[in-house]
Motif scaffolding. Structure first.
Motif, PDB file in Angstrom:
ATOM      1  N   MET A 214      39.785   6.147   4.524  1.00 51.77           N
ATOM      2  CA  MET A 214      38.443   5.735   4.074  1.00 51.77           C
ATOM      3  C   MET A 214      38.540   4.444   3.266  1.00 51.77           C
ATOM      4  N   THR A 217      39.228   1.531   5.600  1.00 48.83           N
ATOM      5  CA  THR A 217      38.069   1.118   6.400  1.00 48.83           C
ATOM      6  C   THR A 217      36.860   0.751   5.516  1.00 48.83           C
ATOM      7  N   ASN A 218      37.164   0.390   4.273  1.00 52.35           N
ATOM      8  CA  ASN A 218      36.141  -0.107   3.330  1.00 52.35           C
ATOM      9  C   ASN A 218      35.068   0.921   2.988  1.00 52.35           C
ATOM     10  N   LYS A 219      35.484   2.185   2.868  1.00 46.64           N
ATOM     11  CA  LYS A 219      34.537   3.233   2.507  1.00 46.64           C
ATOM     12  C   LYS A 219      35.032   4.007   1.288  1.00 46.64           C
ATOM     13  N   LYS A 220      35.646   3.297   0.354  1.00 41.09           N
ATOM     14  CA  LYS A 220      36.187   3.938  -0.850  1.00 41.09           C
ATOM     15  C   LYS A 220      35.099   4.675  -1.626  1.00 41.09           C
ATOM     16  N   ASN A 222      32.236   5.750  -0.611  1.00 46.65           N
ATOM     17  CA  ASN A 222      31.737   6.883   0.169  1.00 46.65           C
ATOM     18  C   ASN A 222      32.668   8.090   0.027  1.00 46.65           C
ATOM     19  N   THR A 275      32.044  13.628   7.238  1.00 50.61           N
ATOM     20  CA  THR A 275      31.789  12.308   6.652  1.00 50.61           C
ATOM     21  C   THR A 275      30.694  11.579   7.423  1.00 50.61           C
ATOM     22  N   LEU A 279      27.220  10.394   5.592  1.00 49.70           N
ATOM     23  CA  LEU A 279      26.730   9.012   5.572  1.00 49.70           C
ATOM     24  C   LEU A 279      25.266   8.924   6.017  1.00 49.70           C
ATOM     25  N   ILE A 306      33.502   7.953  12.338  1.00 47.25           N
ATOM     26  CA  ILE A 306      34.596   7.881  11.366  1.00 47.25           C
ATOM     27  C   ILE A 306      35.940   8.118  12.049  1.00 47.25           C
TER      28      ILE A 306
END
Length: 321
Positions: A214, A217-220, A222, A275, A279, A306
């Protein structure tokens, strides 16, 4: 007298064939060039009281030799005071089966009970390969790295170009993923460390891999909010539809009794799909409608954004040389 004469004849023949006497009482180490015929001669005549040969170990040595050639490791072909071979039998088997003359080191005069009394060398692990160069590494770091690389690989054509962690690439891969892993594990630490929730402890490594990917893939943020909501669901009266449904799925007859790799795969698919749903509805007011029949690599490719984003080769492209 006849047995003694047989032994004398064997020693004479051995010295002529090998150039040294395995029955030597002298404690010494020296090198020779050994041929496949000589390797077979040692195995046939001086390997009467050794461990059972293990095919898997032979295969590992064969792969290593094919990839890197014969490497000097400092190990010796060791003979005890009775001339019995105590070390190197698997490598001798590979030499005997091949066509190559190899430089080896011989040790003679080893005490008979050394095999039983000496503590065995510690098995080398991927963690050892990393820690040698980076003393900040932990076992959890490396197990997380191995897990996330498996997730990245997927299956079938999506695994083309994927990396499998091994002793050779472990340090390099750790350097590439270290910062992501540390951030991902700091996120899961807030979820696991106070022990208010223990039902997911067995899949701590899977949660770490999920959180790391996560972050990657720049979803920290989230990931943080997802675990915050999951923790709230399990520790307060504020329940949400998403995790109520996910619990039912996780404990259901199709998934609940799975173990090992199959269970771990379901945890991965479950986290990815949950996830996706999170989202869409960050408060969890959405159904978790994953069916077991759809919880597999092929179906998740189209069902979970995801899951697909985690894969190294989601399109299944062939490598171009």
């Amino acid at each position: 007298m006849e047995e003694k004469r047989k032994e004398e004849l064997l020693v004479e023949a051995t010295i002529e064939i090998l150039g040294f006497n395995p029955l030597s009482k002298k404690e010494e180490i020296f090198s020779i060039m050994i041929t496949p015929k000589q390797a077979r001669y040692i195995l046939d005549n001086y390997n009467k009281k050794n461990r059972k040969l293990v095919t898997a170990q032979k295969n590992e040595i064969r792969k290593s030799v094919f990839k890197y050639g014969w490497l000097f490791t400092g190990d010796t072909i060791a003979f005890d005071l009775t001339g019995n071979l105590t070390e190197f039998q698997h490598r001798l088997e590979i030499i005997a089966e091949g066509k190559q003359t190899v430089k080896v080191w011989i040790a003679t005069g080893v005490k008979k009970d050394t095999f039983e009394k000496a503590a065995p060398a510690k098995n080398r692990t991927k963690f050892d390969a990393v820690w040698r160069f980076d003393k900040s590494a932990t076992k959890e770091d490396v197990t997380t790295l191995e897990q996330l690389l498996k997730w990245r690989a997927g299956k079938g054509s999506q695994s083309v170009g994927a990396i499998t962690l091994d002793m050779v690439n472990a340090y390099k891969q750790f350097q590439e993923w270290k910062n992501y892993i540390r951030i991902g594990m700091s996120i899961t630490a807030n979820f696991f460390n106070d022990k208010k929730i223990t039902k997911f402890d067995s899949w701590y490594r899977s949660f770490n891999a999920w959180a790391t990917l996560m972050v990657y893939t720049n979803k920290k943020n989230n990931a943080k909010e997802f675990l915050k909501l999951l923790k709230q669901h399990h520790t307060t009266t504020n329940k949400c539809t998403l995790f109520t449904d996910m619990d039912i799925y996780f404990r259901g007859k199709d998934v609940g009794y799975l173990t090992g790799t199959k269970k771990n795969e379901q945890v991965m698919y479950m986290l990815c799909y949950a996830t996706d749903r999170f989202l869409i509805a960050p408060k969890g007011d959405v159904v978790f409608d994953l069916k077991y029949v759809d919880s597999n690599h092929g179906k998740m490719l189209t069902k979970s954004t995801i899951y697909r984003s985690f894969l190294v080769n989601p399109q299944g492209l062939k490598l171009v040389a």
